[in-house]
Design a protein around this motif. Sequence first.
Motif, PDB file in Angstrom:
ATOM      1  N   LEU A 194       0.816  -1.278  -0.078  1.00 40.34           N
ATOM      2  CA  LEU A 194      -0.024   0.069  -0.204  1.00 40.34           C
ATOM      3  C   LEU A 194       0.604   0.989  -0.225  1.00 40.34           C
ATOM      4  CD1 LEU A 194      -2.800  -0.916   2.473  1.00 40.34           C
ATOM      5  CD2 LEU A 194      -2.938  -1.247   0.025  1.00 40.34           C
ATOM      6  N   LEU A 195       2.134   1.215  -0.573  1.00 40.40           N
ATOM      7  CA  LEU A 195       2.830   2.474  -0.822  1.00 40.40           C
ATOM      8  C   LEU A 195       2.353   3.268  -2.096  1.00 40.40           C
ATOM      9  CD1 LEU A 195       6.308   0.756  -0.178  1.00 40.40           C
ATOM     10  CD2 LEU A 195       4.797   2.008   1.616  1.00 40.40           C
ATOM     11  N   THR A 196       1.273   4.179  -2.003  1.00 34.25           N
ATOM     12  CA  THR A 196       0.792   4.824  -2.967  1.00 34.25           C
ATOM     13  C   THR A 196       1.668   6.028  -2.973  1.00 34.25           C
ATOM     14  OG1 THR A 196      -0.720   5.779  -1.277  1.00 34.25           O
ATOM     15  CG2 THR A 196      -1.553   4.103  -2.253  1.00 34.25           C
ATOM     16  N   ASP A 197       1.168   6.792  -4.155  1.00 32.22           N
ATOM     17  CA  ASP A 197       1.951   7.878  -4.677  1.00 32.22           C
ATOM     18  C   ASP A 197       2.030   8.986  -3.431  1.00 32.22           C
ATOM     19  OD1 ASP A 197       2.460   6.520  -6.992  1.00 32.22           O
ATOM     20  OD2 ASP A 197       0.999   7.733  -8.210  1.00 32.22           O
ATOM     21  N   ASN A 198       0.963   9.012  -2.814  1.00 26.69           N
ATOM     22  CA  ASN A 198       0.644  10.306  -1.778  1.00 26.69           C
ATOM     23  C   ASN A 198       1.743   9.893  -0.700  1.00 26.69           C
ATOM     24  OD1 ASN A 198      -0.762   8.292  -0.913  1.00 26.69           O
ATOM     25  ND2 ASN A 198      -2.403   9.485  -0.346  1.00 26.69           N
ATOM     26  N   ALA A 207       9.826   0.699   5.518  1.00 28.60           N
ATOM     27  CA  ALA A 207       8.536   0.667   4.849  1.00 28.60           C
ATOM     28  C   ALA A 207       9.038  -0.100   3.443  1.00 28.60           C
ATOM     29  CB  ALA A 207       8.010   2.085   4.341  1.00 28.60           C
ATOM     30  N   LEU A 208      10.202   0.331   2.979  1.00 29.85           N
ATOM     31  CA  LEU A 208      10.843  -0.442   1.736  1.00 29.85           C
ATOM     32  C   LEU A 208      11.057  -1.938   2.206  1.00 29.85           C
ATOM     33  CD1 LEU A 208      12.649   2.171  -0.244  1.00 29.85           C
ATOM     34  CD2 LEU A 208      10.556   1.362  -0.562  1.00 29.85           C
ATOM     35  N   ARG A 218      16.718  -0.751  -2.195  1.00 27.65           N
ATOM     36  CA  ARG A 218      16.308   0.304  -1.352  1.00 27.65           C
ATOM     37  C   ARG A 218      17.172   1.442  -0.816  1.00 27.65           C
ATOM     38  NH1 ARG A 218      15.440  -4.229   2.354  1.00 27.65           N
ATOM     39  NH2 ARG A 218      16.967  -3.600   3.986  1.00 27.65           N
ATOM     40  N   LEU A 219      18.448   1.255  -0.659  1.00 27.61           N
ATOM     41  CA  LEU A 219      19.255   2.249  -0.756  1.00 27.61           C
ATOM     42  C   LEU A 219      19.402   3.333  -1.869  1.00 27.61           C
ATOM     43  CD1 LEU A 219      22.414   0.348   0.723  1.00 27.61           C
ATOM     44  CD2 LEU A 219      20.948   1.935   2.088  1.00 27.61           C
ATOM     45  N   VAL A 220      19.152   2.812  -3.180  1.00 25.97           N
ATOM     46  CA  VAL A 220      19.378   3.410  -4.315  1.00 25.97           C
ATOM     47  C   VAL A 220      17.852   4.292  -4.355  1.00 25.97           C
ATOM     48  CG1 VAL A 220      19.188   3.386  -6.858  1.00 25.97           C
ATOM     49  CG2 VAL A 220      20.803   1.747  -5.575  1.00 25.97           C
ATOM     50  N   ILE A 221      16.957   3.547  -4.010  1.00 22.63           N
ATOM     51  CA  ILE A 221      15.567   4.448  -3.904  1.00 22.63           C
ATOM     52  C   ILE A 221      15.362   5.443  -3.038  1.00 22.63           C
ATOM     53  CG2 ILE A 221      13.148   4.068  -3.490  1.00 22.63           C
ATOM     54  CD1 ILE A 221      13.211   1.312  -4.450  1.00 22.63           C
ATOM     55  N   LEU A 222      16.177   5.366  -1.932  1.00 23.95           N
ATOM     56  CA  LEU A 222      16.046   6.253  -0.620  1.00 23.95           C
ATOM     57  C   LEU A 222      16.966   7.464  -1.269  1.00 23.95           C
ATOM     58  CD1 LEU A 222      16.001   4.229   2.606  1.00 23.95           C
ATOM     59  CD2 LEU A 222      14.124   5.491   1.443  1.00 23.95           C
TER      60      LEU A 222
END
Length: 264
Positions: A194-198, A207-208, A218-222
Motif C-alpha cells: 500500500l505504498l501509494t503515490d501520496n 517501509a521498503l 532500497r538504498l538507491v531508492i532512498l
Amino acid sequence: MSTATQSKPGFSLDFTQIQTQYANWLKRQPPAVEVAVTGLTSSVQGVFIGYLLGSMTNMDPGAAAKDNPAMANQLKVLQAGGPWAQARNLGVLTGVNSALTLAIKKARKGKDDVWGAMGASFGSGMAYSIVSGAPNPIQSAITTGAAFALFNGLFYQIGQNFKPESTDTEYERGKYMLRTLGYPKYQDNLKKALLTDNTIMLWNESALADARIPAGPRLVILHHLDTFRNPSALLKPAMPLPPMPPTAQQQPPQQQQQQQQQSQ
C-alpha cells in the motif's frame, strides 16, 4: 414604485447527502448489525418489487400446460397466494442474498470473487425455495440453491470478462520511479505494501523492507528520494566512488608473494 418581493426558502431534501450519511452510519455499526440492516433494506425493496410483479402477472397456467407442464406447475407455485405471496418470496430472496453477500465478504476480509457470489446465491436460493412452499422442501431447497449458485456464478464470470481493465492510478509515480531506476520487477510490491503515490516522500528503510524490496535497491531508492527532499544537496560536491581493487598484475611483487603464501 416597485415593491420587492422576498421568497421564502423552500424545504428541499438532498437525497445524495442522506444516502451518504446513512452509508457512513451503517459502516460504524458492528458487523452483525450492518449485515442485518443491509438484508432488511434489500428485503423491503424486494417486497415492493414482488408485489408489483405479482399484480401484473395475468398469465393463465393452463395455457402453458399443454406445451410445458413443468412450467405450468412453476407458474402455479409462483402465483399461489396472489401478489403478497410473490412479495414475500422476492423479499426473502433479495434480503438473504444481500445479507449473505456482505457477511461472506466480511468473513473473507473484503475479498469479492465468484465463490462469494455463488455462496450468497446458494443460501438465498434455499431460502426462496423454503418460503415458496415447494414440495419435498429439503431436496427442492438444495436443488434451487445449487441452480441459483451456478447461474449467478456463470453471470459473474461473464460480467468480469466484459469488465474494463482498471489502472492503478494511485501507484503510477512510484512505478515510474522504479522503472527509471532499473527496478521494474518490484512494481507489484508497492501495491502489496500500500505504498501509494501520496506516501512517496514518507518512504523509509522499514517501509521498503515491508514491501520486500532488497537492501541494495532500497538504498538507491532512498538516495533518489533524498534529492527531492533536500534539493540543495544537488549543489554539494559528491565524494568520488571507492576505487576498484587492483588486479594481480598491478599489485607490487611483495604483496603478490604474501597473497600466494596465504593461499598456500
